[in-house]
Motif scaffolding. Structure first.
Motif, short mmCIF file in Angstrom:
data_model
loop_
_atom_site.label_atom_id
_atom_site.label_comp_id
_atom_site.label_asym_id
_atom_site.label_seq_id
_atom_site.Cartn_x
_atom_site.Cartn_y
_atom_site.Cartn_z
N ILE A 218 0.57 -1.07 0.39
CA ILE A 218 -0.25 0.53 -0.03
C ILE A 218 0.97 1.24 0.09
O ILE A 218 0.11 2.09 -0.96
CB ILE A 218 -0.87 -0.18 1.40
CG1 ILE A 218 -2.33 -0.83 1.10
CG2 ILE A 218 -1.59 1.50 1.46
CD1 ILE A 218 -3.18 -0.79 -0.06
N MET A 219 1.72 1.13 0.39
CA MET A 219 2.59 2.35 1.00
C MET A 219 2.93 3.14 0.13
O MET A 219 2.94 4.22 -0.42
CB MET A 219 4.38 1.92 1.58
CG MET A 219 4.74 2.80 2.25
SD MET A 219 6.81 2.42 3.07
CE MET A 219 6.46 4.02 3.84
N ALA A 220 3.10 2.07 -1.50
CA ALA A 220 4.05 2.42 -3.16
C ALA A 220 3.16 3.38 -3.69
O ALA A 220 3.79 3.93 -4.37
CB ALA A 220 4.31 1.38 -3.67
N LEU A 221 1.36 3.22 -3.55
CA LEU A 221 0.40 3.45 -4.25
C LEU A 221 -0.07 5.28 -2.70
O LEU A 221 -0.54 5.82 -4.37
CB LEU A 221 -0.88 2.77 -3.67
CG LEU A 221 -0.53 1.79 -4.33
CD1 LEU A 221 -1.72 0.67 -3.94
CD2 LEU A 221 -1.22 1.61 -5.95
N LEU A 222 0.59 5.54 -2.36
CA LEU A 222 0.24 6.17 -1.65
C LEU A 222 0.57 7.34 -2.48
O LEU A 222 -0.20 8.71 -2.27
CB LEU A 222 0.82 6.55 -0.01
CG LEU A 222 0.03 5.60 0.79
CD1 LEU A 222 0.68 5.75 2.51
CD2 LEU A 222 -1.61 5.38 0.57
N PRO A 223 2.08 7.92 -2.98
CA PRO A 223 2.06 8.99 -3.40
C PRO A 223 1.75 9.18 -4.92
O PRO A 223 1.33 10.26 -5.24
CB PRO A 223 4.06 8.85 -3.98
CG PRO A 223 4.18 8.23 -2.72
CD PRO A 223 3.47 7.23 -2.49
N PRO A 224 1.52 8.52 -5.39
CA PRO A 224 0.42 8.58 -6.76
C PRO A 224 -0.75 9.15 -5.98
O PRO A 224 -1.32 10.05 -7.48
CB PRO A 224 0.94 7.75 -7.57
CG PRO A 224 1.04 6.22 -6.70
CD PRO A 224 2.41 7.53 -5.51
N SER A 225 -1.43 7.89 -5.44
CA SER A 225 -2.56 8.65 -5.14
C SER A 225 -3.01 9.99 -4.26
O SER A 225 -3.62 10.74 -4.25
CB SER A 225 -3.13 7.61 -3.86
OG SER A 225 -2.83 6.42 -4.28
N ARG A 226 -1.63 10.77 -3.37
CA ARG A 226 -1.91 11.59 -3.23
C ARG A 226 -2.05 12.79 -4.21
O ARG A 226 -2.72 13.97 -4.31
CB ARG A 226 -1.48 12.26 -2.25
CG ARG A 226 -0.45 13.44 -1.57
CD ARG A 226 0.27 13.96 -0.26
NE ARG A 226 -0.14 15.13 -0.13
CZ ARG A 226 0.58 16.12 -1.20
NH1 ARG A 226 1.21 15.81 -2.37
NH2 ARG A 226 0.76 17.40 -0.24
#
Lengths: 289, 208
Positions: free
Chosen positions: A53-61
């Protein structure tokens, strides 16, 4: 019409000429790239393992803040485009992950943003025939090889950019500028990516295969959409030259640099001083400067 | 030791001598295979690995396969055979750059790029030392760079990487050239709201 624009880290550092030429060209074509406020790094690789999940957070933000400002987000760097577009699709389709991500980034994003690449704007919103009319200085006589790399195309079900094995959009773009687009078999081959740091020899070999194939098919220059690919196929040419003595370096352009030449921009604004292999002699030879 | 003995498809090109160094300890005898690793890898990657019929399309298209100790098709075969230690300890999983050529071409729709990423995570979790340790260190330096400023700053990231890998000489000259060409700015550009980034990082690492 204005487009919300995500530059990405590399376009602020290593690929400033890519960013600047794209902005200048867009003004000549009648639209403006409006930079997204407070953007962060996109994470640079889409996490493939199912529980990362962590690596999905920057693009999601990035997507969530972009949605607050508009309905579409444009990117130039092929890697950012890949990561952001795939994350967007994942958020659209996976409710459980969407909730988890929204909880972490403290936003409420539902996946209702369109992720675009600059080339898609040129093709769909402006149109290549119209682009051809706007060209002031056709790149006649320039034999250029359009190098796609991986990130624009794969995985093709998610990227929906062009055909998975035989894409043509980039060539159509070059033809619209008046150049001759060279076909070569390695146009969708990987450049070796970040192996250029950890195992430089691997990346050098990959770059040699791609460049060699393009040169063999008559290319005088390479055109790229990705700062990572450009690093590997442009800056690695000095290493290739040391290893393969018969290798003759050829210049590597960002597609916006060639667009700038064709649109008649002053060549001093095109950032050719940042290209590893100097493209100015070739452009002079073709009478384009 | 011959791979043909265990039903491996031998490589159609460039046989890598390093293959011989791998000891086949996990496979005790033919017919006695531990399937727990296959199940674990299938669950973690979400790919049906038992569908592979060794057509070699993945390996043929892979840009880094010639430098791998175990080729992508053999990685799948070895997972089917339960050879966990060999697979997680291989250089192959770290040389994969997720270009997705394999997954695009696989007739059984196995996305090997996804599998490789899952295997890397498993290797880190199990504490298996990475055969290509520099690549792992680069990934760590990259994440740290985002944690610091929200955006990646190549100069500080690469210095961090050099300190971690203790490899100071490689690429020193190309790096200096980039610096002199003005491609790498001296100071990182920080974003507003670094507190937010820090908070997201902390919560995610804690709750994961």
């Amino acid at each position: 019409m204005d487009y919300l624009y995500f530059p990405g880290c590399t376009l602020y550092t290593k690929a400033k000429n890519f960013d600047q030429t794209a902005r200048n060209c867009s003004l000549l074509l009648g639209f403006e790239l409006k930079e997204l406020k407070n953007w962060t790094c996109c994470g640079a690789t889409f996490p493939l393992a199912t529980d990362n999940i962590m690596a999905l957070l920057p693009p999601s933000r990035i997507l969530a803040t972009a949605r607050e400002e508009g309905t579409a987000l444009t990117t130039l760097c092929a890697i950012c485009f890949n990561v952001i577009k795939r994350t967007n699709r994942l958020i659209q389709g996976d409710v459980e992950k969407r909730d988890k991500i929204n909880n972490f980034i403290e936003k409420n994003y539902q996946g209702d943003l369109q992720v675009l690449h600059y080339l898609e704007i040129l093709k769909k919103d402006i149109g290549f025939p119209q682009l051809k009319e706007k060209v002031k200085k056709p790149l006649a006589g320039l034999k250029a090889a359009a190098y796609y790399g991986c990130m624009l195309l794969r995985p093709f079900e998610e990227m929906e950019f062009d055909d998975k094995e035989k894409p043509a959009l980039f060539e159509e773009f070059l033809e619209a500028l008046g150049a001759k687009a060279i076909e070569f078999p390695y146009k969708i081959e990987c450049c070796g990516s970040f192996q250029s740091v950890g195992s430089p020899d691997v990346a050098t070999e990959c770059a040699y295969k791609i460049l060699g194939s393009a040169i063999k098919n008559g290319a005088e220059a390479m055109v790229s959409t990705c700062p990572m690919c450009t690093f590997n196929i442009d800056h690695k040419q000095s290493d290739i030259k040391q290893k393969y003595l018969d290798f003759n370096p050829i210049p590597v352009f960002y597609f916006t640099q060639l667009l700038g030449v064709a649109m008649g921009l002053d060549y001093q604004t095109l950032g050719f001083d940042q290209n590893a292999v100097d493209p100015i002699p070739l452009l002079k030879e073709k009478g384009l400067l | 030791m011959s791979y043909r003995l265990y039903g491996f498809v031998t490589q159609p090109f460039r046989v890598d001598l390093r293959m011989e160094e791998i000891k086949l300890e996990t496979v005790t005898s033919v017919g006695k295979v531990d399937s727990s690793f296959l199940e674990e890898a299938t669950k973690k990657s979400g790919e049906d690995l038992s569908l592979c019929y060794q057509c070699l399309k993945c390996t043929a298209g892979c840009p880094t396969a010639p430098y791998m100790d175990i080729r992508p098709n053999n990685i799948i075969r070895m997972i089917q055979m339960g050879m966990k230690r060999e697979v997680l300890g291989s250089s192959a999983i770290w040389l994969c750059v997720s270009c997705e050529t394999c997954g695009t071409r696989c007739p059984n729709k196995i996305d090997i790029g996804v599998l490789m990423d899952a295997l890397r995570e498993m290797a880190i979790k199990e504490g298996v030392p990475a055969r290509e340790k520099n690549i792992h260190l680069l990934h760590e330096a990259f994440v740290q760079s985002i944690r610091r400023g929200g955006r990646v700053h190549e100069a500080t990231m690469l210095i961090d990487y050099k300190l971690r890998s203790k490899d100071f000489m490689t690429d020193l000259i190309p790096g200096m050239m980039l610096f002199l060409k003005g491609k790498i700015p001296l100071l990182p550009s920080f974003i507003k709201g670094r507190e937010e980034i820090k908070r997201i990082f902390e919560r995610c690492t804690k709750e994961k």
